[in-house]
Design an enzyme around this catalytic site. Structure first.
Site, mmCIF file in Angstrom:
data_model
loop_
_atom_site.group_PDB
_atom_site.id
_atom_site.type_symbol
_atom_site.label_atom_id
_atom_site.label_comp_id
_atom_site.label_asym_id
_atom_site.label_seq_id
_atom_site.Cartn_x
_atom_site.Cartn_y
_atom_site.Cartn_z
ATOM 1 N N HIS A 255 0.720 -1.141 -0.008
ATOM 2 C CA HIS A 255 0.014 0.070 -0.013
ATOM 3 C C HIS A 255 0.905 1.150 0.072
ATOM 4 O O HIS A 255 2.034 1.089 0.593
ATOM 5 C CB HIS A 255 -0.755 -0.061 1.042
ATOM 6 C CG HIS A 255 -0.598 -0.079 2.545
ATOM 7 N ND1 HIS A 255 -0.051 -1.526 2.931
ATOM 8 C CD2 HIS A 255 0.139 0.719 3.540
ATOM 9 C CE1 HIS A 255 0.617 -1.173 4.237
ATOM 10 N NE2 HIS A 255 0.535 -0.151 4.481
ATOM 11 N N HIS B 82 0.752 5.207 1.084
ATOM 12 C CA HIS B 82 0.061 6.325 1.687
ATOM 13 C C HIS B 82 -0.087 7.559 0.900
ATOM 14 O O HIS B 82 1.138 8.107 0.686
ATOM 15 C CB HIS B 82 0.741 6.568 3.283
ATOM 16 C CG HIS B 82 0.729 5.383 4.113
ATOM 17 N ND1 HIS B 82 -0.066 5.156 5.353
ATOM 18 C CD2 HIS B 82 1.608 4.225 4.071
ATOM 19 C CE1 HIS B 82 0.253 4.183 5.886
ATOM 20 N NE2 HIS B 82 1.348 3.351 5.268
#
Ligand code: 5GP
Length: 140
Positions: free
Chosen positions: A103, A105
């Site tokens: 992922h 951010h």
């Protein structure tokens, strides 16, 4: 390197087994708000294909996640009145990673305002719902 665990939290979100505040989706990527935002609008962008982190992710999937992160960064400037955007990505525990599905951010920032510490405070669901609605609308 440990193998990808299909029972990680973000895999469950992708499969619809856990709820999230979705802001964007296409055939290869998915984006949703962080429930413990370091600043308002903190968004996580993930590939739909399983990847633990940057160390096992196919380059094309990573490139697509980067494109989506850029799209969200640009939209978040307008939606959250940001003066800047912090983009972070962590790999393995030693690299600061806590959830083991790749992922990125995307964190809108205001000048002079520090980010909250990681995972320090859960945002109210109604606040996240409103923010996700606005960001999704800006991305549509
Ligand atoms: P990492 O350190 O792995 O890059 O960050 C994981 C992020 O996931 C943290 O910012 C944390 O707040 C966020 N997070 C943890 N659990 C959940 C969850 O169940 N839903 C959402 N939307 N975010 C989560």
């Amino acid at each position: 390197m440990p193998a990808y665990d299909p029972n990680n939290i973000f895999a469950k979100i992708l499969r619809g087994e856990l709820p999230c505040f979705k802001v964007y989706e296409d055939d290869k990527a998915f984006a949703f708000l962080d429930i413990m935002p370091r600043a308002p609008g903190h968004t996580l962008v993930i590939p739909k294909a399983p990847a633990r982190n940057i160390l096992d992710c196919p380059a094309d999937d990573l490139a697509h996640v980067a494109k989506v992160a850029q799209k969200i960064a640009k939209a978040s400037v307008g939606v959250f009145g940001a003066d800047g955007v912090t983009v972070q990505q962590f790999n393995e525990g030693a690299g600061g990673q806590v959830v083991f599905h790749l992922h990125v951010h995307v964190i809108p920032r205001k000048a002079g305002v520090m980010m909250k510490p990681p995972a320090s405070e859960k945002e109210k669901p109604e606040v996240l719902a409103e923010q996700a609605k606005k960001l999704a609308a800006a991305l549509a």
